[in-house]
Design an enzyme around this catalytic site. Structure first.
Site, PDB file in Angstrom:
ATOM      1  N   SER A   1       0.872  -1.051   0.546  1.00 28.43           N
ATOM      2  CA  SER A   1      -0.061  -0.447   0.070  1.00 28.43           C
ATOM      3  C   SER A   1       0.719   1.407  -0.019  1.00 28.43           C
ATOM      4  O   SER A   1       2.387   1.273  -0.365  1.00 28.43           O
ATOM      5  CB  SER A   1      -0.746  -0.193   0.858  1.00 28.43           C
ATOM      6  OG  SER A   1      -1.708   1.172   0.715  1.00 28.43           O
ATOM      7  N   ASN A   2       0.442   2.428   0.316  1.00 23.45           N
ATOM      8  CA  ASN A   2       1.034   3.294   0.660  1.00 23.45           C
ATOM      9  C   ASN A   2       0.750   4.654   1.539  1.00 23.45           C
ATOM     10  O   ASN A   2      -0.747   4.323   2.264  1.00 23.45           O
ATOM     11  CB  ASN A   2       0.616   4.463  -1.184  1.00 23.45           C
ATOM     12  CG  ASN A   2      -0.330   4.505  -1.376  1.00 23.45           C
ATOM     13  OD1 ASN A   2      -0.834   4.842  -0.696  1.00 23.45           O
ATOM     14  ND2 ASN A   2      -1.008   4.165  -2.832  1.00 23.45           N
ATOM     15  N   ARG A   3       1.433   5.976   1.545  1.00 15.74           N
ATOM     16  CA  ARG A   3       0.626   5.994   2.693  1.00 15.74           C
ATOM     17  C   ARG A   3      -0.098   7.850   2.481  1.00 15.74           C
ATOM     18  O   ARG A   3      -0.204   8.690   3.444  1.00 15.74           O
ATOM     19  CB  ARG A   3       1.875   7.466   3.243  1.00 15.74           C
ATOM     20  CG  ARG A   3       3.066   6.872   3.888  1.00 15.74           C
ATOM     21  CD  ARG A   3       4.758   7.525   3.742  1.00 15.74           C
ATOM     22  NE  ARG A   3       5.884   6.948   4.311  1.00 15.74           N
ATOM     23  CZ  ARG A   3       5.440   6.037   5.928  1.00 15.74           C
ATOM     24  NH1 ARG A   3       4.667   6.359   6.571  1.00 15.74           N
ATOM     25  NH2 ARG A   3       6.952   5.689   6.016  1.00 15.74           N
TER      26      ARG A   3
ATOM     27  N   ALA B   1      -4.375   7.271  -4.442  1.00 17.51           N
ATOM     28  CA  ALA B   1      -2.862   7.177  -4.410  1.00 17.51           C
ATOM     29  C   ALA B   1      -3.228   5.407  -4.699  1.00 17.51           C
ATOM     30  O   ALA B   1      -3.517   4.314  -3.855  1.00 17.51           O
ATOM     31  CB  ALA B   1      -2.518   7.026  -3.451  1.00 17.51           C
TER      32      ALA B   1
END
Ligand code: CTP
Length: 219
Positions: free
Chosen positions: A26-28, A93
């Site tokens: 995943s991402n922030r 995102a």
């Protein structure tokens, strides 16, 4: 008064691509930008909004909420509403890659290293840009660290966007997770610098631009 729009899609948050039952890529992304875009639209009486989001704490009230995890699920959810939508805002995102294989049993730490094969997720926005009709507005986001305007301009054209919100990622402007952001708003015919300010206020500038592109003037 006739409503300005039939339907607005806002895609928000990160996507989460599973590797095994307990791990994922995943991402922030916090989902704050998408959240504020929905809140700003509601404050202006703009809607109805279909809010499609990956895992986030930031869920706006009074919208049709669709919770998804993967890029594939996000694409399917957007596809279900795309035909009726006059505005699509891709503030999500989306993970660019996922594990090629899903391991149904938890991966054991047997060896010193593990090689995970990653494959590209579908580029949802690129696909929407190809299918976009004349009366639909498409808004995308970009995070750039070098040659920011040239890269952003390329993205605007390649994805057939009407508006691109460009984040210049630097030490002073992390973008992801922060409450504030400094962006540029790029359209085919103009570029506007929006000074560093709260994401809720950035959302107002983005809506000013969308309404202008839709022919409904500013605030
Ligand atoms: N996007 C998407 N599907 C993907 C990846 C991105 O719809 N699989 C959307 C995002 O929601 C965002 C825009 O496309 O609106 C971002 O485009 P991208 O080309 O991923 O730009 P960057 O995030 O700046 O990444 P890159 O380093 O690849 O230029």
């Amino acid at each position: 008064m006739s409503p300005l729009f039939n339907k607005i899609i806002i895609a928000s948050g990160p996507t989460l691509e599973p590797i095994d039952p307990v791990r994922f890529i995943s991402n922030r992304s916090s989902g704050k930008t998408g959240f504020h875009l929905a809140m700003e639209a509601k404050a202006r009486g703009i809607g109805p909004i279909v809010f499609i989001t990956g895992p986030t704490f930031f869920l706006p009230p009074g919208v049709e909420l669709i919770l998804v995890e993967t890029a594939q699920e996000m694409r399917a959810a957007i596809d279900g509403h795309f035909r009726q939508a006059d505005v699509v805002i891709m503030a999500a995102a989306v993970s660019d890659y996922r594990s090629r294989k899903y391991y149904p049993d938890k991966l054991k730490k047997n060896g010193e290293k593990i090689i995970l094969e990653l494959v590209k997720t579908p580029d949802i926005l690129l696909d929407l840009g190809r299918r976009k009709r004349k009366n639909q507005l498409l808004v995308g986001f970009a995070a750039e660290t070098e040659d920011i305007f040239a890269n952003a301009q390329k993205k605007l054209l390649a994805k057939n966007l009407d508006l691109l919100v460009l984040n210049e990622i630097s030490e002073g402007n992390p973008g992801f997770g922060s409450d504030e952001n400094q962006v540029y708003l790029l359209r085919r015919d103009a570029i506007k610098k929006i000074d560093k300010m709260k994401k809720s206020r950035v959302a107002a500038f983005i809506w000013d631009e969308i309404l202008d592109l839709a022919g409904h003037g500013g605030r």
